[in-house]
Write a protein that holds these residues in place. Structure first.
Motif, PDB file in Angstrom:
ATOM      1  N   PHE A   1      31.527 -86.893  84.064  1.00 22.54           N
ATOM      2  CA  PHE A   1      31.328 -88.314  84.371  1.00 22.54           C
ATOM      3  C   PHE A   1      30.390 -88.479  85.569  1.00 22.54           C
ATOM      4  O   PHE A   1      29.566 -89.400  85.605  1.00 22.54           O
ATOM      5  N   THR A   2      30.528 -87.599  86.555  1.00 24.01           N
ATOM      6  CA  THR A   2      29.650 -87.679  87.726  1.00 24.01           C
ATOM      7  C   THR A   2      28.213 -87.339  87.349  1.00 24.01           C
ATOM      8  O   THR A   2      27.262 -87.963  87.851  1.00 24.01           O
ATOM      9  N   TYR A   3      28.040 -86.370  86.467  1.00 21.47           N
ATOM     10  CA  TYR A   3      26.722 -86.009  85.958  1.00 21.47           C
ATOM     11  C   TYR A   3      26.081 -87.229  85.285  1.00 21.47           C
ATOM     12  O   TYR A   3      24.932 -87.604  85.576  1.00 21.47           O
ATOM     13  N   ILE A   4      26.832 -87.874  84.401  1.00 23.52           N
ATOM     14  CA  ILE A   4      26.329 -89.059  83.704  1.00 23.52           C
ATOM     15  C   ILE A   4      25.997 -90.169  84.698  1.00 23.52           C
ATOM     16  O   ILE A   4      24.932 -90.787  84.642  1.00 23.52           O
ATOM     17  N   GLY A   5      26.919 -90.415  85.627  1.00 27.63           N
ATOM     18  CA  GLY A   5      26.723 -91.486  86.595  1.00 27.63           C
ATOM     19  C   GLY A   5      25.526 -91.265  87.499  1.00 27.63           C
ATOM     20  O   GLY A   5      24.897 -92.224  87.959  1.00 27.63           O
ATOM     21  N   THR A   6      25.191 -89.993  87.751  1.00 30.67           N
ATOM     22  CA  THR A   6      24.037 -89.679  88.589  1.00 30.67           C
ATOM     23  C   THR A   6      22.729 -89.931  87.842  1.00 30.67           C
ATOM     24  O   THR A   6      21.752 -90.403  88.424  1.00 30.67           O
ATOM     25  N   VAL A   7      22.713 -89.635  86.548  1.00 33.92           N
ATOM     26  CA  VAL A   7      21.487 -89.780  85.754  1.00 33.92           C
ATOM     27  C   VAL A   7      21.200 -91.241  85.417  1.00 33.92           C
ATOM     28  O   VAL A   7      20.061 -91.705  85.528  1.00 33.92           O
ATOM     29  N   VAL A   8      22.221 -91.966  84.970  1.00 30.11           N
ATOM     30  CA  VAL A   8      21.985 -93.358  84.585  1.00 30.11           C
ATOM     31  C   VAL A   8      21.756 -94.214  85.821  1.00 30.11           C
ATOM     32  O   VAL A   8      22.204 -93.894  86.905  1.00 30.11           O
ATOM     33  N   GLY A   9      21.048 -95.279  85.648  1.00 27.13           N
ATOM     34  CA  GLY A   9      20.765 -96.194  86.755  1.00 27.13           C
ATOM     35  C   GLY A   9      20.259 -97.496  86.181  1.00 27.13           C
ATOM     36  O   GLY A   9      20.499 -97.816  85.018  1.00 27.13           O
TER      37      GLY A   9
ATOM     38  N   ARG B   1      34.495 -90.635 101.695  1.00 26.57           N
ATOM     39  CA  ARG B   1      35.542 -89.828 101.073  1.00 26.57           C
ATOM     40  C   ARG B   1      34.995 -88.494 100.569  1.00 26.57           C
ATOM     41  O   ARG B   1      35.747 -87.685 100.005  1.00 26.57           O
ATOM     42  N   GLY B   2      33.700 -88.279 100.750  1.00 26.55           N
ATOM     43  CA  GLY B   2      33.094 -87.022 100.338  1.00 26.55           C
ATOM     44  C   GLY B   2      32.919 -86.939  98.832  1.00 26.55           C
ATOM     45  O   GLY B   2      32.872 -87.952  98.128  1.00 26.55           O
ATOM     46  N   MET B   3      32.828 -85.720  98.323  1.00 23.49           N
ATOM     47  CA  MET B   3      32.618 -85.509  96.899  1.00 23.49           C
ATOM     48  C   MET B   3      33.751 -86.101  96.069  1.00 23.49           C
ATOM     49  O   MET B   3      33.543 -86.583  94.951  1.00 23.49           O
ATOM     50  N   GLN B   4      34.961 -86.101  96.610  1.00 23.69           N
ATOM     51  CA  GLN B   4      36.093 -86.670  95.878  1.00 23.69           C
ATOM     52  C   GLN B   4      35.905 -88.168  95.647  1.00 23.69           C
ATOM     53  O   GLN B   4      36.320 -88.707  94.624  1.00 23.69           O
ATOM     54  N   GLY B   5      35.282 -88.840  96.603  1.00 24.39           N
ATOM     55  CA  GLY B   5      35.003 -90.261  96.432  1.00 24.39           C
ATOM     56  C   GLY B   5      34.019 -90.509  95.306  1.00 24.39           C
ATOM     57  O   GLY B   5      34.183 -91.452  94.510  1.00 24.39           O
ATOM     58  N   ILE B   6      32.988 -89.668  95.223  1.00 26.08           N
ATOM     59  CA  ILE B   6      31.993 -89.803  94.164  1.00 26.08           C
ATOM     60  C   ILE B   6      32.619 -89.502  92.808  1.00 26.08           C
ATOM     61  O   ILE B   6      32.378 -90.202  91.818  1.00 26.08           O
ATOM     62  N   LEU B   7      33.442 -88.448  92.743  1.00 25.27           N
ATOM     63  CA  LEU B   7      34.118 -88.105  91.495  1.00 25.27           C
ATOM     64  C   LEU B   7      35.012 -89.252  91.030  1.00 25.27           C
ATOM     65  O   LEU B   7      35.027 -89.620  89.849  1.00 25.27           O
ATOM     66  N   ALA B   8      35.771 -89.821  91.967  1.00 23.86           N
ATOM     67  CA  ALA B   8      36.694 -90.907  91.624  1.00 23.86           C
ATOM     68  C   ALA B   8      35.946 -92.145  91.127  1.00 23.86           C
ATOM     69  O   ALA B   8      36.340 -92.772  90.130  1.00 23.86           O
ATOM     70  N   ALA B   9      34.841 -92.494  91.821  1.00 20.78           N
ATOM     71  CA  ALA B   9      34.070 -93.686  91.428  1.00 20.78           C
ATOM     72  C   ALA B   9      33.500 -93.533  90.022  1.00 20.78           C
ATOM     73  O   ALA B   9      33.581 -94.457  89.193  1.00 20.78           O
ATOM     74  N   ASN B  10      32.947 -92.378  89.725  1.00 20.02           N
ATOM     75  CA  ASN B  10      32.341 -92.166  88.411  1.00 20.02           C
ATOM     76  C   ASN B  10      33.382 -92.043  87.302  1.00 20.02           C
ATOM     77  O   ASN B  10      33.098 -92.363  86.144  1.00 20.02           O
ATOM     78  N   THR B  11      34.581 -91.578  87.649  1.00 25.78           N
ATOM     79  CA  THR B  11      35.651 -91.488  86.656  1.00 25.78           C
ATOM     80  C   THR B  11      36.045 -92.877  86.160  1.00 25.78           C
ATOM     81  O   THR B  11      36.517 -93.036  85.031  1.00 25.78           O
ATOM     82  N   ILE B  12      35.830 -93.886  86.983  1.00 28.73           N
ATOM     83  CA  ILE B  12      36.120 -95.270  86.587  1.00 28.73           C
ATOM     84  C   ILE B  12      34.910 -95.909  85.912  1.00 28.73           C
ATOM     85  O   ILE B  12      35.010 -96.525  84.850  1.00 28.73           O
ATOM     86  N   ILE B  13      33.735 -95.754  86.519  1.00 29.48           N
ATOM     87  CA  ILE B  13      32.534 -96.464  86.063  1.00 29.48           C
ATOM     88  C   ILE B  13      32.022 -95.951  84.724  1.00 29.48           C
ATOM     89  O   ILE B  13      31.723 -96.734  83.808  1.00 29.48           O
ATOM     90  N   VAL B  14      31.925 -94.624  84.572  1.00 31.12           N
ATOM     91  CA  VAL B  14      31.254 -94.050  83.404  1.00 31.12           C
ATOM     92  C   VAL B  14      31.968 -94.342  82.083  1.00 31.12           C
ATOM     93  O   VAL B  14      31.313 -94.710  81.096  1.00 31.12           O
ATOM     94  N   PRO B  15      33.299 -94.202  81.985  1.00 26.11           N
ATOM     95  CA  PRO B  15      33.945 -94.553  80.706  1.00 26.11           C
ATOM     96  C   PRO B  15      33.689 -96.004  80.283  1.00 26.11           C
ATOM     97  O   PRO B  15      33.543 -96.290  79.085  1.00 26.11           O
ATOM     98  N   VAL B  16      33.621 -96.919  81.252  1.00 29.04           N
ATOM     99  CA  VAL B  16      33.339 -98.315  80.932  1.00 29.04           C
ATOM    100  C   VAL B  16      31.915 -98.444  80.390  1.00 29.04           C
ATOM    101  O   VAL B  16      31.660 -99.162  79.405  1.00 29.04           O
ATOM    102  N   MET B  17      30.971 -97.748  81.025  1.00 25.16           N
ATOM    103  CA  MET B  17      29.586 -97.770  80.557  1.00 25.16           C
ATOM    104  C   MET B  17      29.489 -97.251  79.131  1.00 25.16           C
ATOM    105  O   MET B  17      28.825 -97.848  78.280  1.00 25.16           O
ATOM    106  N   MET B  18      30.149 -96.122  78.868  1.00 23.56           N
ATOM    107  CA  MET B  18      30.086 -95.517  77.541  1.00 23.56           C
ATOM    108  C   MET B  18      30.710 -96.438  76.492  1.00 23.56           C
ATOM    109  O   MET B  18      30.212 -96.553  75.369  1.00 23.56           O
TER     110      MET B  18
END
Length: 348
Positions: A14-22, A136-153
């Protein structure tokens, strides 16, 4: 695999996807220009890009773990050697900052055009969300993308299914660009986005470390990107060439679905911009903070965001026009070295 490994693999994907899309991906412009205009060749182009995302992205994750890298700086030194890596780092810093400015400017326009709220308010709200996420560091980024990316998909899949239902899987005739160009376009798309993604994938590899988890995470991200690209490309192809008349083609595709879904689309668009923004600022921060004590981190993040805020007020079109091609060439070089045999890669 254990449940923890599967969970971490999904977070990586999810973080990979969230980093690429914009903004470009969410609006549909990137997909339209890099793929849809090539007609039937677009689907083969997407396949090539997905394979590169899986192969090169997986290598970045694994090298991040191997090099115990806290930023992309260690990867550049490994690939280019210490002396050349300094110049590569400088280019990447400029580009990451440039894309950060572009994302903030996009957010401001989004608030202004869709919610009739001040440009500056949209930028400041997003800056605050970015700051607290990155703290929150990398954990913050992981958590944010875990929420955002499934909604995008989910939204992209909805657009695909709605289009397929209303058209009976029939697509409009697309007069393709010269057939040889689709391959160059597909490789360029993958290279550019992998260059940006390195700012997060490399330290993420060091954060997780487990090889199986990283490989599966890279595959999850690549397949997810492929699904989103295919779904959006099909919908755009169906309405070609009408979509060429719109700055935000995806908004046109969903414009007949009611006010609620249009509002959801705008929020998802913000989420896609936000996911790219936190990745870029994290990459900048991890590079700039390294020479300083850890307690300087919050101040440097504030300085990065504040600088980007002021630059976003004057526009960014010319900078993007000149820097994006340069960064594309740099990213292509980075991807080539990552695909080169291992004994040639090690230069430092």
């Amino acid at each position: 695999m254990q449940k923890q490994q599967i969970k971490q693999s999904l977070q990586i994907g999810f973080t990979y996807i969230g980093t690429v899309v914009g903004a470009g991906f969410a609006s549909g412009q990137e997909i339209l220009q890099f793929f849809t205009v090539y007609g039937e060749w677009s689907y083969l182009g997407i396949l090539i890009s997905v394979l590169l995302f899986a192969w090169v992205g997986g290598k970045m994750l694994l090298l991040g773990a191997k090099l115990k890298a806290n930023s992309y700086r260690e990867l550049n030194a490994y690939l280019f050697g210490e002396r050349l890596a300094l110049w590569i780092d400088l280019f990447m810093l400029v580009m990451l900052f440039g894309v950060t400015v572009a994302m903030l400017a996009g957010v401001g326009a989004l608030f202004d055009e869709n919610f009739q709220l001040p440009f500056e308010l949209g930028v400041l709200v997003t800056m605050a969300a970015t700051y607290f996420t990155i703290m929150r560091g990398m954990q913050g980024i992981l958590a944010a993308n875990t929420i955002i990316v499934p909604v995008m998909m989910t939204l992209v899949c909805f657009i695909f299914l709605k289009t397929a239902w209303t058209t009976g899987m029939r697509t409009s005739t697309v007069i393709p660009q010269p057939s040889g160009s689709w391959l160059t376009s597909a490789i360029s798309y993958a290279a550019f986005n992998l260059g940006l993604a390195s700012s997060v994938l490399v330290p993420l590899g060091n954060e997780i470390k487990d090889r199986k988890t990283l490989v599966l995470g890279g595959c999850v991200g690549s397949v997810g990107l492929g699904i989103m690209l295919l779904g959006a490309n099909f919908a755009l192809t169906t309405h070609f060439p009408t979509v060429l008349n719109y700055q935000v083609p995806m908004a046109f595709l969903i414009s007949t679905s009611g006010a609620l879904l249009q509002t959801i689309f705008v929020l998802v668009l913000w989420g896609e911009i936000f996911s790219t923004l936190i990745a870029n600022v994290y990459g900048l921060g991890s590079q700039l903070i390294a020479p300083y004590p850890a307690e300087k981190g919050p101040l440097l993040i504030v300085l990065i965001l504040t600088s980007a805020f002021f630059v976003s007020q004057i526009g960014f079109t010319k900078i993007v026009t000149y820097l994006y091609p340069i960064f594309g060439y740099l990213s292509f070089l980075l991807m080539t070295l990552l695909l080169w045999p291992h004994n040639v890669q090690k230069r430092s």
